[in-house]
Design a protein around this motif. Sequence first.
Motif, PDB file in Angstrom:
ATOM      1  N   MET A   1       0.813  -1.203   0.000  1.00 20.06           N
ATOM      2  CA  MET A   1       0.000   0.000   0.000  1.00 20.06           C
ATOM      3  C   MET A   1       0.853   1.263   0.000  1.00 20.06           C
ATOM      4  SD  MET A   1      -3.107   1.079   2.558  1.00 20.06           S
ATOM      5  CE  MET A   1      -2.105   1.894   3.776  1.00 20.06           C
ATOM      6  N   VAL A   2       2.035   1.220   0.633  1.00 24.08           N
ATOM      7  CA  VAL A   2       2.849   2.431   0.738  1.00 24.08           C
ATOM      8  C   VAL A   2       4.038   2.402  -0.215  1.00 24.08           C
ATOM      9  CG1 VAL A   2       2.200   2.764   3.136  1.00 24.08           C
ATOM     10  CG2 VAL A   2       4.261   1.471   2.614  1.00 24.08           C
ATOM     11  N   ASN A   3       4.160   1.334  -1.022  1.00 21.95           N
ATOM     12  CA  ASN A   3       5.270   1.265  -1.974  1.00 21.95           C
ATOM     13  C   ASN A   3       5.297   2.473  -2.907  1.00 21.95           C
ATOM     14  OD1 ASN A   3       6.987  -0.881  -1.496  1.00 21.95           O
ATOM     15  ND2 ASN A   3       5.681  -2.372  -2.540  1.00 21.95           N
ATOM     16  N   GLY A   4       4.118   2.820  -3.433  1.00 23.55           N
ATOM     17  CA  GLY A   4       4.059   3.931  -4.381  1.00 23.55           C
ATOM     18  C   GLY A   4       4.486   5.244  -3.758  1.00 23.55           C
ATOM     19  N   ILE A   5       4.032   5.485  -2.505  1.00 31.58           N
ATOM     20  CA  ILE A   5       4.433   6.709  -1.807  1.00 31.58           C
ATOM     21  C   ILE A   5       5.947   6.738  -1.627  1.00 31.58           C
ATOM     22  CG2 ILE A   5       4.453   7.735   0.501  1.00 31.58           C
ATOM     23  CD1 ILE A   5       2.124   8.687  -0.848  1.00 31.58           C
ATOM     24  N   ALA A   6       6.513   5.615  -1.204  1.00 31.19           N
ATOM     25  CA  ALA A   6       7.958   5.567  -0.970  1.00 31.19           C
ATOM     26  C   ALA A   6       8.736   5.824  -2.253  1.00 31.19           C
ATOM     27  CB  ALA A   6       8.337   4.206  -0.369  1.00 31.19           C
ATOM     28  N   VAL A   7       8.288   5.218  -3.354  1.00 32.39           N
ATOM     29  CA  VAL A   7       8.973   5.425  -4.629  1.00 32.39           C
ATOM     30  C   VAL A   7       8.865   6.884  -5.062  1.00 32.39           C
ATOM     31  CG1 VAL A   7       8.889   4.866  -7.085  1.00 32.39           C
ATOM     32  CG2 VAL A   7       8.749   3.046  -5.388  1.00 32.39           C
ATOM     33  N   ALA A   8       7.660   7.463  -4.931  1.00 33.04           N
ATOM     34  CA  ALA A   8       7.470   8.861  -5.339  1.00 33.04           C
ATOM     35  C   ALA A   8       8.330   9.804  -4.509  1.00 33.04           C
ATOM     36  CB  ALA A   8       5.993   9.230  -5.214  1.00 33.04           C
ATOM     37  N   VAL A   9       8.377   9.581  -3.194  1.00 36.35           N
ATOM     38  CA  VAL A   9       9.167  10.465  -2.326  1.00 36.35           C
ATOM     39  C   VAL A   9      10.655  10.312  -2.617  1.00 36.35           C
ATOM     40  CG1 VAL A   9       9.845  10.884   0.073  1.00 36.35           C
ATOM     41  CG2 VAL A   9       7.435  10.575  -0.508  1.00 36.35           C
ATOM     42  N   ALA A  10      11.134   9.077  -2.816  1.00 38.67           N
ATOM     43  CA  ALA A  10      12.553   8.871  -3.135  1.00 38.67           C
ATOM     44  C   ALA A  10      12.922   9.582  -4.434  1.00 38.67           C
ATOM     45  CB  ALA A  10      12.856   7.376  -3.238  1.00 38.67           C
ATOM     46  N   GLY A  11      12.080   9.442  -5.445  1.00 36.21           N
ATOM     47  CA  GLY A  11      12.350  10.120  -6.708  1.00 36.21           C
ATOM     48  C   GLY A  11      12.320  11.630  -6.567  1.00 36.21           C
ATOM     49  N   ALA A  12      11.350  12.135  -5.778  1.00 39.81           N
ATOM     50  CA  ALA A  12      11.253  13.586  -5.586  1.00 39.81           C
ATOM     51  C   ALA A  12      12.479  14.132  -4.860  1.00 39.81           C
ATOM     52  CB  ALA A  12       9.981  13.916  -4.803  1.00 39.81           C
ATOM     53  N   ILE A  13      12.964  13.409  -3.849  1.00 36.70           N
ATOM     54  CA  ILE A  13      14.160  13.847  -3.123  1.00 36.70           C
ATOM     55  C   ILE A  13      15.361  13.891  -4.059  1.00 36.70           C
ATOM     56  CG2 ILE A  13      15.808  13.178  -1.335  1.00 36.70           C
ATOM     57  CD1 ILE A  13      13.439  12.144   0.296  1.00 36.70           C
ATOM     58  N   ALA A  14      15.531  12.840  -4.866  1.00 35.71           N
ATOM     59  CA  ALA A  14      16.664  12.801  -5.801  1.00 35.71           C
ATOM     60  C   ALA A  14      16.579  13.936  -6.815  1.00 35.71           C
ATOM     61  CB  ALA A  14      16.689  11.450  -6.509  1.00 35.71           C
ATOM     62  N   LEU A  15      15.384  14.167  -7.350  1.00 38.03           N
ATOM     63  CA  LEU A  15      15.235  15.241  -8.334  1.00 38.03           C
ATOM     64  C   LEU A  15      15.459  16.614  -7.708  1.00 38.03           C
ATOM     65  CD1 LEU A  15      12.239  14.165 -10.585  1.00 38.03           C
ATOM     66  CD2 LEU A  15      14.572  14.628 -11.297  1.00 38.03           C
ATOM     67  N   GLN A  16      14.954  16.791  -6.483  1.00 33.79           N
ATOM     68  CA  GLN A  16      15.146  18.068  -5.805  1.00 33.79           C
ATOM     69  C   GLN A  16      16.629  18.333  -5.594  1.00 33.79           C
ATOM     70  OE1 GLN A  16      12.650  20.086  -5.288  1.00 33.79           O
ATOM     71  NE2 GLN A  16      13.922  21.710  -4.432  1.00 33.79           N
ATOM     72  N   MET A  17      17.374  17.311  -5.191  1.00 36.11           N
ATOM     73  CA  MET A  17      18.817  17.471  -5.028  1.00 36.11           C
ATOM     74  C   MET A  17      19.487  17.813  -6.353  1.00 36.11           C
ATOM     75  SD  MET A  17      19.912  14.384  -2.416  1.00 36.11           S
ATOM     76  CE  MET A  17      21.655  14.750  -2.661  1.00 36.11           C
ATOM     77  N   LEU A  18      19.060  17.128  -7.425  1.00 34.17           N
ATOM     78  CA  LEU A  18      19.671  17.362  -8.732  1.00 34.17           C
ATOM     79  C   LEU A  18      19.358  18.768  -9.232  1.00 34.17           C
ATOM     80  CD1 LEU A  18      21.252  16.295 -11.121  1.00 34.17           C
ATOM     81  CD2 LEU A  18      19.142  15.269 -12.015  1.00 34.17           C
ATOM     82  N   PHE A  19      18.105  19.181  -9.119  1.00 35.28           N
ATOM     83  CA  PHE A  19      17.739  20.533  -9.563  1.00 35.28           C
ATOM     84  C   PHE A  19      18.474  21.593  -8.749  1.00 35.28           C
ATOM     85  CE2 PHE A  19      14.032  18.713 -11.773  1.00 35.28           C
ATOM     86  CZ  PHE A  19      14.053  19.480 -12.924  1.00 35.28           C
ATOM     87  N   ALA A  20      18.511  21.403  -7.425  1.00 37.15           N
ATOM     88  CA  ALA A  20      19.192  22.387  -6.584  1.00 37.15           C
ATOM     89  C   ALA A  20      20.685  22.436  -6.886  1.00 37.15           C
ATOM     90  CB  ALA A  20      18.965  22.049  -5.106  1.00 37.15           C
ATOM     91  N   GLY A  21      21.278  21.271  -7.207  1.00 33.51           N
ATOM     92  CA  GLY A  21      22.709  21.226  -7.454  1.00 33.51           C
ATOM     93  C   GLY A  21      23.119  21.909  -8.738  1.00 33.51           C
ATOM     94  N   VAL A  22      22.303  21.754  -9.801  1.00 41.40           N
ATOM     95  CA  VAL A  22      22.694  22.323 -11.104  1.00 41.40           C
ATOM     96  C   VAL A  22      22.014  23.661 -11.375  1.00 41.40           C
ATOM     97  CG1 VAL A  22      23.052  20.006 -12.023  1.00 41.40           C
ATOM     98  CG2 VAL A  22      20.850  21.135 -12.398  1.00 41.40           C
ATOM     99  N   GLU A  23      21.193  24.133 -10.439  1.00 36.62           N
ATOM    100  CA  GLU A  23      20.451  25.374 -10.679  1.00 36.62           C
ATOM    101  C   GLU A  23      21.381  26.550 -10.954  1.00 36.62           C
ATOM    102  OE1 GLU A  23      16.728  27.851  -8.709  1.00 36.62           O
ATOM    103  OE2 GLU A  23      17.891  26.462  -7.483  1.00 36.62           O
ATOM    104  N   SER A  24      22.501  26.603 -10.232  1.00 38.38           N
ATOM    105  CA  SER A  24      23.422  27.723 -10.414  1.00 38.38           C
ATOM    106  C   SER A  24      23.988  27.768 -11.828  1.00 38.38           C
ATOM    107  CB  SER A  24      24.566  27.635  -9.400  1.00 38.38           C
ATOM    108  OG  SER A  24      25.284  26.418  -9.560  1.00 38.38           O
TER     109      SER A  24
END
Length: 777
Positions: free
Chosen positions: A420-443
């Motif tokens: 039941m929570v697999n989808g939430i976990a996958v979505a949050v993990a992907g969002a964290i990774a993308l947020q880090m990537l966007f923040a890292g290359v934003e400059s």
Amino acid sequence: MRMRQWSRDLAMGVRFAFSGGREGWVRALLTAVGVGLGVALLLLTTALPSALDVRSQREEARLDYTYDFTPRPAADNTLVVSDVDTTYRDQDVRGRLMQPEGARAPLPPGLAKFPAPGDMVVSPALKELLASDAGELLRQRLPYRITGTIAERGLIGSQELAYYAGAADLASRIDPPNVARISAFGDPNPSPDSTDPVLVLLILVVFVVLLMPVGVFIAAAVRFGGERRDRRLAALRLVGSDSRMVRRIAAGEAAAGAALGLLFGTVFFLIGREIAGSAEAFGVSVFPSYLNPTPALAALVAVAVPAAAVLVTLFALRGVVIEPLGVVRTARPARRRLWWRLLLPVAGLAMLYPMLGQGRDDGTFNEYLVTGGVLLLLVGITALLPWAVEAVVARLGAGGLSWQLAVRRLQLSSGSAARMVNGIAVAVAGAIALQMLFAGVESDYSKDTGQDLTRAQMQVEVPVGTPAARVTGDLTRTKGVRRVVSMSEGFVGARRKDPEVTVQLTVGDCAALREVATLPSCREGDAFAINGSEGDSDTSGLAEAGRTLYLDPAYTGEKGNASFAWPVPRDLKRAGAHKDPAGAERGGFLITSAALPAKATAQLRSQVYVSLDPAVPLAHEYVRNTVARIDPLIDPMTWTETERSERFTSIRTGLFVGAACVLALIGASLLVSQLEQLRDRKRLLSALVAFGTRRRTLSLSVLWQTAIPIALGLLLAGAVGLTLGATLLKMTGTTVSVDWASVLAMTGFGAAVVLLVTLLSLPPLLRLMRPDGLRTE
């Protein structure tokens, strides 16, 4: 013979999917809704490339810019068009003034005829805005009579604000690219976009991260009602079916539910497609006709979803022993093994490892390795979470009654809780990774404008021929304006034509000159030479007393103004350089307005810096309205501290739009899953209530059953997300850093969705907790 037997078994599974009375239909409906929500989002995703392509084509078809700075002569097939874009309450408004010069002048896409001077043709969204109370200030800025609407082929989105207005005096003001004479719309020399490897990497990861939770939810939805299905299969074993036969029947039942889910998903998609025509997300809107899935991708979804449903069902039955007298799953199952579950994320990291440190200088990233590596890391969450839930709940001890009920239920069915929570976990993990990537290359895709927002918030560039004094006076009297600074700019050289060097000349009153340089003292009639300006080594050579300099000298082959002679005064003073409000450090000469004849000042282009009163919320709109009354061709600039690359911003916007859709799917699918589990336990809940268990205790136990797996899932998602984000940053050659506020925010969003779903499931839970639920027929 074997094929006939297989077809009979599959057909029996299809009948079971829709038989069994109300119970069977509810089970099939829940499965179809769960699968349908995922299919709808998959179809939407397959339609996105087509939608973006159509938007791009329509944007290109109406292009009216020309970078040929030698205006072509007027002809029967020419049109003078001016860019009069504006902004209204943070919404972009596309505007064009047009003056056809002949019967064969090119007509913009979406128009049936040219609007007459004083008339305009508007987009449906702009027409609606102008007719509403919210558009009052914009109506003052667009003093034209509406005579028609722009057709769909002339717009890039249903909510786009755009207009075409007629004009009568544009030919005398041609100044490419803003005011140009054209003979056709569109880009005459399209050039292929250069691909930035980091942006391609961002796009790949965004698609994988957004689609992965959809696949997880579809896989979970086809297992709705799994326990009841297994009991039916046990009954079939009792009447003589063998184990292979019951698995084929289960496969047929799963395929039927998935097929019904495809039908539901198509309906959901068509409904969402129509809703998309009246919606806007993060400034992006589309027409329903844009959202046409690519036939090949749509066919892939139609084949892949039933196939995945069958595979997931058979995979789920591998550990279930279906015997004639029951299902051997209520006994204590074998402990889940960890080693093979760790292989998935390790394999994902191994696929990404060869690209570490590659950055954008060593060619493109291998799209197959990127997609496969990210997929394996995210799939690793779905493999590790059941083991983590089982390992933790097995060690949970005593507590309150609601806690004990929840823990015991989790110990008996930890796999269902994890699914039941697999989808939430996958979505949050992907969002964290993308947020880090966007923040890292934003400059890399944003730069500091240098504009000092403490000194001004808007800038107005006044063209030659428009009195700067009028602009300054009108803006000073405008509501919300606190201070106005105006200065004129030009260049001076040692010769009237083709000078070897030119230096900057700034004209204004003493207050304006102090904004751009440090003055020892100042009064009207003074002139200054700036010392120490970066990159200016020519001023000292021209600043000789008595020497004659020429204002805006002409160059061979260019049409120049009549150069005005200016003798360098003998009492020329020295000024120190410092940055002006726009962040530039000026050189050359500073002259007070009284030291230069008005005829010479009229040849200069003026800049007006406007400081706004923060207490007036619509001050920007009042300034734009004032400037539009003076000259509709002047576009006031609103200052910002940073500006981003348009492609980077569009990818980030696409992520936000997709994430919003995925979050909606997560919430809806979780709610369906929660309702299915509650329905499956209806008899147990009724029995507990009949024996005197308080409803509050049961409600808390349901909350604990959701909270424990989601807490474990979010912890695992955080670990995998940080690992994936750090790996992606290493691939782009960026220093690894963690924005903990964003990590906590992503985790909080996931927890909030689960909490909302739990609250929405409480009313059905209370209805199920009735003693009459024990009644059977």
